[in-house]
Design a protein around this motif. Structure first.
Motif, short mmCIF file in Angstrom:
data_model
loop_
_atom_site.label_atom_id
_atom_site.label_comp_id
_atom_site.label_asym_id
_atom_site.label_seq_id
_atom_site.Cartn_x
_atom_site.Cartn_y
_atom_site.Cartn_z
N GLU A 60 0.90 -1.36 -0.15
CA GLU A 60 0.07 -0.01 0.11
C GLU A 60 0.89 1.09 -0.02
OE1 GLU A 60 -3.01 0.11 3.05
OE2 GLU A 60 -3.48 -2.03 2.66
N GLY A 61 0.22 2.31 0.32
CA GLY A 61 1.01 3.49 0.46
C GLY A 61 1.39 4.36 -0.97
N ALA A 62 2.61 4.41 -1.26
CA ALA A 62 2.96 5.35 -2.40
C ALA A 62 2.35 4.74 -3.53
CB ALA A 62 4.52 5.53 -2.54
N ALA A 63 2.49 3.23 -3.75
CA ALA A 63 2.26 2.64 -5.08
C ALA A 63 0.74 2.83 -5.29
CB ALA A 63 2.64 1.19 -4.96
N THR A 64 -0.05 2.58 -4.13
CA THR A 64 -1.64 2.61 -4.55
C THR A 64 -2.01 4.30 -4.71
OG1 THR A 64 -1.80 0.90 -2.96
CG2 THR A 64 -3.73 2.06 -3.28
N ALA A 65 -1.31 5.05 -3.81
CA ALA A 65 -1.52 6.39 -4.36
C ALA A 65 -1.08 6.83 -5.81
CB ALA A 65 -0.76 7.28 -3.49
N ALA A 66 -0.19 6.29 -6.16
CA ALA A 66 0.19 6.39 -7.63
C ALA A 66 -0.65 5.95 -8.53
CB ALA A 66 1.47 5.97 -8.03
N VAL A 67 -1.19 4.87 -8.27
CA VAL A 67 -2.50 4.40 -9.20
C VAL A 67 -3.41 5.22 -9.15
CG1 VAL A 67 -3.78 2.25 -9.44
CG2 VAL A 67 -1.45 1.88 -9.14
N VAL A 86 -12.78 15.56 -10.07
CA VAL A 86 -12.81 14.08 -9.88
C VAL A 86 -11.98 13.71 -8.78
CG1 VAL A 86 -12.12 11.96 -10.96
CG2 VAL A 86 -13.05 13.68 -12.45
N GLU A 87 -12.56 12.67 -7.94
CA GLU A 87 -11.88 12.23 -6.93
C GLU A 87 -11.64 10.78 -7.04
OE1 GLU A 87 -12.28 11.94 -2.16
OE2 GLU A 87 -12.81 13.84 -2.96
N VAL A 88 -10.50 10.01 -6.59
CA VAL A 88 -10.25 8.79 -6.63
C VAL A 88 -9.87 7.97 -5.51
CG1 VAL A 88 -9.47 6.50 -7.74
CG2 VAL A 88 -10.40 8.45 -9.24
N SER A 89 -10.46 7.03 -4.71
CA SER A 89 -9.66 6.28 -3.70
C SER A 89 -9.90 4.93 -3.78
CB SER A 89 -10.56 6.85 -2.14
OG SER A 89 -11.76 6.15 -2.36
N VAL A 90 -8.89 4.32 -3.38
CA VAL A 90 -8.74 2.71 -3.33
C VAL A 90 -8.45 2.39 -2.05
CG1 VAL A 90 -7.08 1.04 -4.57
CG2 VAL A 90 -7.04 3.42 -5.31
N ALA A 91 -9.21 0.97 -2.12
CA ALA A 91 -9.15 0.09 -0.93
C ALA A 91 -9.00 -1.19 -1.16
CB ALA A 91 -10.68 0.54 0.08
N GLU A 92 -8.16 -1.53 -0.53
CA GLU A 92 -7.64 -3.27 -0.70
C GLU A 92 -8.60 -3.97 0.26
OE1 GLU A 92 -4.31 -4.84 -1.72
OE2 GLU A 92 -3.29 -2.95 -2.35
N GLU A 93 -9.20 -5.10 -0.19
CA GLU A 93 -9.75 -5.92 0.82
C GLU A 93 -9.13 -6.70 1.18
OE1 GLU A 93 -13.51 -7.44 -0.96
OE2 GLU A 93 -14.08 -5.44 -1.44
#
Length: 154
Positions: A60-67, A86-93
């Motif tokens: 997680e962290g920088a890589a997920t924020a970059a995606v 536009v706003e995008v957020s990512v959550a890993e299950e």
């Protein structure tokens, strides 16, 4: 005398109804633009998430924020001339078990793409009175992808 009174009455009625008709026309215009933007957003969001967000990035962290930043940039570009944010957020299950066999592999990702539309006119002042809609319309689209099966939306 009756004809002159009818003409004056029509002028007064038009003067009273013109602002109401202008406001109704602005509401209809903004609603049509929002519906059009929503339809386009719903069409392009899954495609962009599949193209740019489905690659398995470890951790997680920088890589997920970059995606998320890449998906946001591509969504803004795909929306073209629409004046939206536009706003995008990512959550890993997570599967909840730290001793699972594939706990390092990662699970499903939920991309929540949010579109915010501000109706027109905004920031317009006429005779010292600020005109504009007091609300912002929001539309949200969640796309769940499996990073290990390309092209799969869940």
């Amino acid at each position: 005398m009756g004809v002159a009174e009818e003409r004056a009455q029509a002028t007064v009625e038009m003067a009273v109804m013109a602002p109401v008709l202008i406001i109704v026309a602005l509401i209809v215009y903004n609603l049509m633009v929002f519906i059009s933007a929503t339809a386009r957003f719903d069409r392009v969001a899954p495609d962009i998430v599949l193209a740019h967000g489905a690659s398995p990035v470890g951790g997680e962290g920088a890589a997920t924020a970059a995606v998320a930043a890449t998906v946001k940039t591509e969504l803004e570009r795909a929306m073209g001339t629409y004046d939206i944010e536009v706003e995008v957020s990512v959550a890993e299950e997570e599967d909840g078990s730290p001793t699972a066999l594939l706990s390092l592999v990662g699970g499903l990702r939920t991309f929540t793409c949010t579109m915010r539309f501000t109706p027109w006119p905004q920031g317009l002042a006429l005779a010292g009175i600020a005109l504009g809609a007091p609300v912002r319309l929001t539309h949200e689209r969640a796309v769940i992808v499996d990073p290990w099966r390309p092209g799969v939306i869940i």
